[in-house]
Design a protein around this motif. Structure first.
Motif, short mmCIF file in Angstrom:
data_model
loop_
_atom_site.label_atom_id
_atom_site.label_comp_id
_atom_site.label_asym_id
_atom_site.label_seq_id
_atom_site.Cartn_x
_atom_site.Cartn_y
_atom_site.Cartn_z
N LEU A 53 -11.32 -7.06 3.41
CA LEU A 53 -10.99 -6.70 2.04
C LEU A 53 -12.17 -6.70 1.09
O LEU A 53 -12.22 -5.90 0.15
CB LEU A 53 -9.94 -7.68 1.50
N ASP A 109 1.53 -3.79 -2.64
CA ASP A 109 0.56 -3.03 -3.43
C ASP A 109 0.35 -3.68 -4.80
O ASP A 109 0.61 -3.08 -5.84
CB ASP A 109 1.02 -1.58 -3.59
N ASP A 123 -7.72 -2.75 -8.78
CA ASP A 123 -8.34 -2.52 -7.48
C ASP A 123 -8.27 -3.86 -6.74
O ASP A 123 -8.12 -4.91 -7.36
CB ASP A 123 -9.80 -2.09 -7.63
N VAL A 124 -8.39 -3.83 -5.41
CA VAL A 124 -8.33 -5.09 -4.69
C VAL A 124 -9.39 -6.04 -5.23
O VAL A 124 -9.14 -7.22 -5.49
CB VAL A 124 -8.48 -4.86 -3.18
N MET A 136 -2.33 -12.59 1.06
CA MET A 136 -3.03 -11.33 1.34
C MET A 136 -2.10 -10.31 1.97
O MET A 136 -2.26 -9.10 1.76
CB MET A 136 -4.25 -11.61 2.21
N PHE A 166 -8.27 -9.78 -5.81
CA PHE A 166 -6.93 -9.73 -5.24
C PHE A 166 -5.94 -8.97 -6.12
O PHE A 166 -4.83 -9.41 -6.39
CB PHE A 166 -6.44 -11.15 -4.90
N GLY A 167 -6.41 -7.78 -6.57
CA GLY A 167 -5.54 -6.85 -7.26
C GLY A 167 -5.50 -6.96 -8.76
O GLY A 167 -4.94 -6.09 -9.42
N LEU A 208 -0.35 -8.93 -1.03
CA LEU A 208 -1.29 -8.06 -1.75
C LEU A 208 -1.23 -6.63 -1.22
O LEU A 208 -1.17 -5.67 -2.00
CB LEU A 208 -2.71 -8.61 -1.60
N VAL A 209 -1.21 -6.50 0.10
CA VAL A 209 -1.20 -5.18 0.72
C VAL A 209 0.21 -4.60 0.76
O VAL A 209 0.45 -3.46 0.34
CB VAL A 209 -1.80 -5.26 2.14
N ALA A 214 -2.36 -4.29 -6.32
CA ALA A 214 -3.33 -3.56 -7.15
C ALA A 214 -2.62 -2.43 -7.90
O ALA A 214 -2.90 -2.20 -9.09
CB ALA A 214 -4.46 -3.01 -6.28
#
Length: 480
Positions: A149, A375, A306-307, A368, A301-302, A371-372, A377
């Motif tokens: 990441l 979404d 953005d990440v 995490m 972390f968003g 986070l993905v 971010a």
């Protein structure tokens, strides 16, 4: 004092139509038609049943003051009994809207069920062994995920630690060891922590530095790109040239181990540098053998949409420090860096007893994933798309707001004397206090203490977000 539920109670499902939207109820149920979603049993509405703080909190405040030193700060003395999503429930039963997220920690919200489940499972297995004595897989897995990441060109390696300040200290250790140089360059308005070295790196004297010196040496401060306060028309590239001139005259490029910068400054006032500043600075570092260290502790972390905040301009770092949103409430930090740099340190030179605690690592892996998968971010970009127009309309109506700035769900209002750029910390404090009395947690910051920052959990529902903005706008006019 007793009041009813504040705000409306839509079901939040329409959030899925927004960029990165996801139901902020974490699939925890919506409580039936016309009811707000719940997270960890907490309905996602702001509701006051007493004044804030209430009588039980006031009694606890007396106990606190009797046994805690005055040096431990306090923003809103409403003692929390439980929390879920974007809502804090205090000991008097008030439901407070949290627009601070534990200072950008619970990006996935309070008590996200996936994080809670991971923590419970790991706690049932073992709490601690010290990774440097008898290791465990979760630490390795966190390092692998961070390497995927972080805005660092691979291969990467990672050391896990306890706090953001500890991460910054270790990044400097790695930079000095790897380059054989001593000097560390930081920026006006920077905040990097409260340890001796990081106090030297932090710009703001009060309350962080006054009376605590002498500080660590070989730390040099140069001008930051601060568009609101820079000469009109100054570009990011010009601001970078100004910083570089200061570095070369104060120190000399061949003496600098690293340049350490927050891509969007946090405690300094959510200062977002002009476009081009970070790429130009990173290019100068690369050309002069200086390590570019990104302090992404608050921006990661968003949070900014953005990440990582460096992703916004495609900038790559040599070393990145992380903490806060990494484990969604569990204490965990780290330094992610290019493998060759990280391996420059001799065996045993990095680490600590609790660094990479297994329960914190379990929380980080779950956070995490969230986070993905959810979404976050994209959710931060959505928060910004809703909040910025409201804040900018408020700016047009209130000349005390000098600037609205920030990115994603990291937003700020800078207060000034109308018609000037003179900081007005008293007005920021007044507005924040009015929000607190109405059950909305906001935070102040800035070198001059004149900035209100908004850091909502990235999973906040639209109803709660708009409710909080309504309270803030009302407070600007004295009506909260």
């Amino acid at each position: 004092m007793t009041t009813g539920t504040v705000g409306t109670s839509r079901d939040g499902q329409r959030l899925a139509d927004h960029d990165g939207g996801h139901d902020a109820g974490h699939d925890a149920g919506h409580g039936g038609p016309g009811r707000a979603p719940t997270v960890a049993g907490v309905e996602q509405v702001r509701r006051l049943v007493t004044e804030v703080p209430g009588p039980v909190s006031r009694r606890l405040r007396e106990r606190r003051d009797a046994v805690l030193p005055t040096g431990v700060g306090l923003t809103l003395p409403a003692f929390v009994a439980r929390a879920g999503g974007s809502v804090l429930v205090d000991v008097d039963g008030n439901q407070l809207l949290d627009l601070g997220a534990g200072i950008a920690v619970v990006n996935a919200g309070h008590a996200h069920p996936r994080v809670v489940e991971a923590v419970q499972a790991q706690a049932a297995s073992f709490l601690h062994t010290c990774f440097m004595v008898t290791p465990y897989e979760a630490y390795v897995a966190v390092a692998e995920r961070l390497g995927e990441l972080a805005p660092v060109d691979g291969p990467t390696k990672t050391v896990l630690l306890n706090s953001g300040a500890e991460a910054v200290e270790n990044a400097v250790k790695v930079a000095r060891h790897a380059t054989g140089r001593d000097a560390v360059v930081v920026f006006d308005h920077a905040y990097h922590g409260r340890t001796n070295l990081t106090m030297a790196m932090t710009a703001k004297a009060m309350p962080y530095k006054r009376g605590f010196g002498p500080f660590a040496g070989e730390v040099y401060r140069v001008p930051m790109s601060y568009p609101f306060r820079d000469p009109e028309g100054m570009t990011g590239e010009q601001a970078a040239e100004r910083a570089v001139r200061s570095i070369t005259t104060q120190v000399g490029a061949d003496q600098v181990a690293c340049v350490v910068i927050e891509p969007v400054q946090g405690e300094g006032g959510f200062v977002e540098p002009a476009p081009g500043f970070l790429p130009a600075l990173a290019a100068w570092c690369r050309d002069n053998g200086v390590l570019f260290v990104a302090d992404e502790i608050q921006t990661g972390f968003g949070r900014t949409g953005d990440v990582f905040a460096l992703d916004h301009e495609g900038v790559r770092a040599d070393l990145v420090t992380v903490a806060k949103g990494l484990a969604d409430g569990m204490p965990l930090a780290g330094v992610v860096g290019r493998a060759g740099l990280m391996d420059a340190v001799h065996p045993g030179g990095l680490g600590g007893t609790y660094g990479g605690n297994p329960v914190a690592c379990a929380a980080a892996l779950a956070a995490m994933d969230v986070l993905v998968d959810e979404d976050l971010a994209g959710r931060a970009r959505w928060v910004g798309s809703v909040a910025r127009p409201v804040l900018e309309r408020a700016q047009a109506e209130h000349p005390s707001i000098g600037e609205v700035r920030g990115r994603g769900a990291m937003l700020a209002l800078e207060f000034v004397r109308p018609g000037t750029t003179e900081p007005d910390a008293a007005e920021a404090a007044r507005v924040a206090a009015a929000c607190h009395a109405a059950g909305v947690v906001v935070l102040t910051c800035g070198t001059y203490g004149n900035v209100i920052r908004l850091l909502p959990p990235l999973v906040i529902t639209e109803d709660l977000l708009r409710d909080g903005l309504d309270v803030l706008v009302g407070a600007l006019g004295g009506a909260a």
